[in-house]
Design a protein around this motif. Structure first.
Motif, PDB file in Angstrom:
ATOM      1  N   ARG A  47       6.653   6.801   5.677  1.00 47.96           N
ATOM      2  CA  ARG A  47       6.829   6.602   7.121  1.00 47.96           C
ATOM      3  C   ARG A  47       5.534   6.907   7.880  1.00 47.96           C
ATOM      4  O   ARG A  47       5.132   6.162   8.784  1.00 47.96           O
ATOM      5  N   LEU A  48       4.879   8.021   7.504  1.00 42.83           N
ATOM      6  CA  LEU A  48       3.637   8.393   8.190  1.00 42.83           C
ATOM      7  C   LEU A  48       2.539   7.365   7.937  1.00 42.83           C
ATOM      8  O   LEU A  48       1.804   6.978   8.855  1.00 42.83           O
ATOM      9  N   ALA A  49       2.419   6.926   6.677  1.00 41.16           N
ATOM     10  CA  ALA A  49       1.373   5.956   6.335  1.00 41.16           C
ATOM     11  C   ALA A  49       1.600   4.630   7.048  1.00 41.16           C
ATOM     12  O   ALA A  49       0.654   3.995   7.525  1.00 41.16           O
ATOM     13  N   ILE A  50       2.855   4.205   7.135  1.00 39.24           N
ATOM     14  CA  ILE A  50       3.165   2.951   7.832  1.00 39.24           C
ATOM     15  C   ILE A  50       2.824   3.053   9.309  1.00 39.24           C
ATOM     16  O   ILE A  50       2.175   2.167   9.880  1.00 39.24           O
TER      17      ILE A  50
ATOM     18  N   ALA B 295       0.814  -1.213   0.000  1.00 39.36           N
ATOM     19  CA  ALA B 295       0.000   0.000   0.000  1.00 39.36           C
ATOM     20  C   ALA B 295       0.850   1.267   0.000  1.00 39.36           C
ATOM     21  O   ALA B 295       0.416   2.301  -0.517  1.00 39.36           O
ATOM     22  N   CYS B 296       2.053   1.201   0.564  1.00 40.85           N
ATOM     23  CA  CYS B 296       2.877   2.408   0.737  1.00 40.85           C
ATOM     24  C   CYS B 296       4.019   2.523  -0.268  1.00 40.85           C
ATOM     25  O   CYS B 296       4.737   3.531  -0.249  1.00 40.85           O
TER      26      CYS B 296
ATOM     27  N   ALA C  73      -3.655   4.905   1.342  1.00 38.57           N
ATOM     28  CA  ALA C  73      -2.793   3.809   1.786  1.00 38.57           C
ATOM     29  C   ALA C  73      -3.133   3.386   3.209  1.00 38.57           C
ATOM     30  O   ALA C  73      -3.210   2.197   3.512  1.00 38.57           O
ATOM     31  N   ILE C  74      -3.350   4.378   4.086  1.00 34.93           N
ATOM     32  CA  ILE C  74      -3.716   4.077   5.479  1.00 34.93           C
ATOM     33  C   ILE C  74      -5.031   3.312   5.522  1.00 34.93           C
ATOM     34  O   ILE C  74      -5.178   2.320   6.257  1.00 34.93           O
TER      35      ILE C  74
END
Length: 239
Positions: free
Chosen positions: A44-47, A34-35, A109-110
């Motif tokens: 990094r933020l989405a993960i 997804a990222c 992605a999130i």
């Protein structure tokens, strides 16, 4: 303090962490898929936010695991949803400009991470629930400690995808395999399969993996062709 001094609680906590790590391999694949197309900062933020949201939902799901998993058709619906998520993850991303498109991609992605983790955790939470034995403190601590390990695993897989694109296809195929496994264990289908078609336990996951790859490649080609046609039309319309 009594909780901390009980050796059984520490043993159970280690067991929960172990179960989470073993069962979260496919979740790390989803996060990486997804990222993979986001800019590094947004990756990094989405993960982090995706994994955090997934962990919270998994904790809630674990509390109701036994009741939920007994419901008919839930795993069948979850399997179909996971197939669609896996296919979408193989499609090329739309090109966009500006911060708005970037933020939209990160939030998408999130959302994908949280939904896919929720679907795949239907089976996984049973192992955690069995070890926790209703102890919410153990459950929450185990999930929180497991979270950095899941994030590290997804980051490593994402790097592999950047170097070896075939890993993307393999990751999507893994999700299709998991979807097939879910479908054959649904309370509606499982008794009939056990009595008449035990071979489906092997065939359905393999079929799910193949279906995801073939459908993903097909829709990816269609999407690329449509983008090229639009670009050609725009070029021809210019004076």
């Amino acid at each position: 303090m009594a909780w901390l001094s009980d050796a059984n609680n520490w043993i159970a906590l280690l067991e929960i962490i172990g179960v989470n790590i073993v069962l979260s391999g496919d979740n790390a694949v989803v996060i990486a898929l997804a990222c993979r197309s986001l800019p590094p900062t947004q990756q990094r933020l989405a993960i982090i936010f995706g994994a955090a949201g997934a962990i919270v939902l998994r904790a809630i799901l674990t509390v109701f695991a036994v009741l939920l998993l007994a419901k008919p058709y839930l795993k069948l619906v979850g399997g179909v949803l996971l197939l669609w998520i896996a296919i979408k993850l193989l499609l090329p991303d739309d090109d966009g400009d500006g911060e708005t498109e970037g933020n939209a991609g990160m939030f998408a992605a999130i959302k994908t991470i949280v939904i896919a983790d929720l679907v795949m955790s239907l089976d996984n939470v049973l192992g955690v629930a069995a070890v926790a034995k209703g102890d919410v403190v153990l459950l929450v601590l185990g999930l929180l400690i497991s979270m950095p390990l899941i994030i590290y695993g997804s980051t490593l897989i994402m790097r592999l995808m950047g170097r070896f694109p075939v890993v993307i296809t393999l990751g999507a195929a893994l999700l299709g395999y998991v979807a097939g496994e879910m479908a054959v264990t649904d309370p509606v289908a499982a008794p009939w399969i056990e009595a008449n078609a035990t071979w489906l336990h092997m065939f359905a996951p393999l079929l799910g993996a193949v279906l995801v790859v073939l459908a993903g490649k097909y829709f990816a080609r269609r999407k690329k062709r449509a983008v090229v046609e639009v670009a050609v039309e725009q070029q021809e319309s210019k004076p």
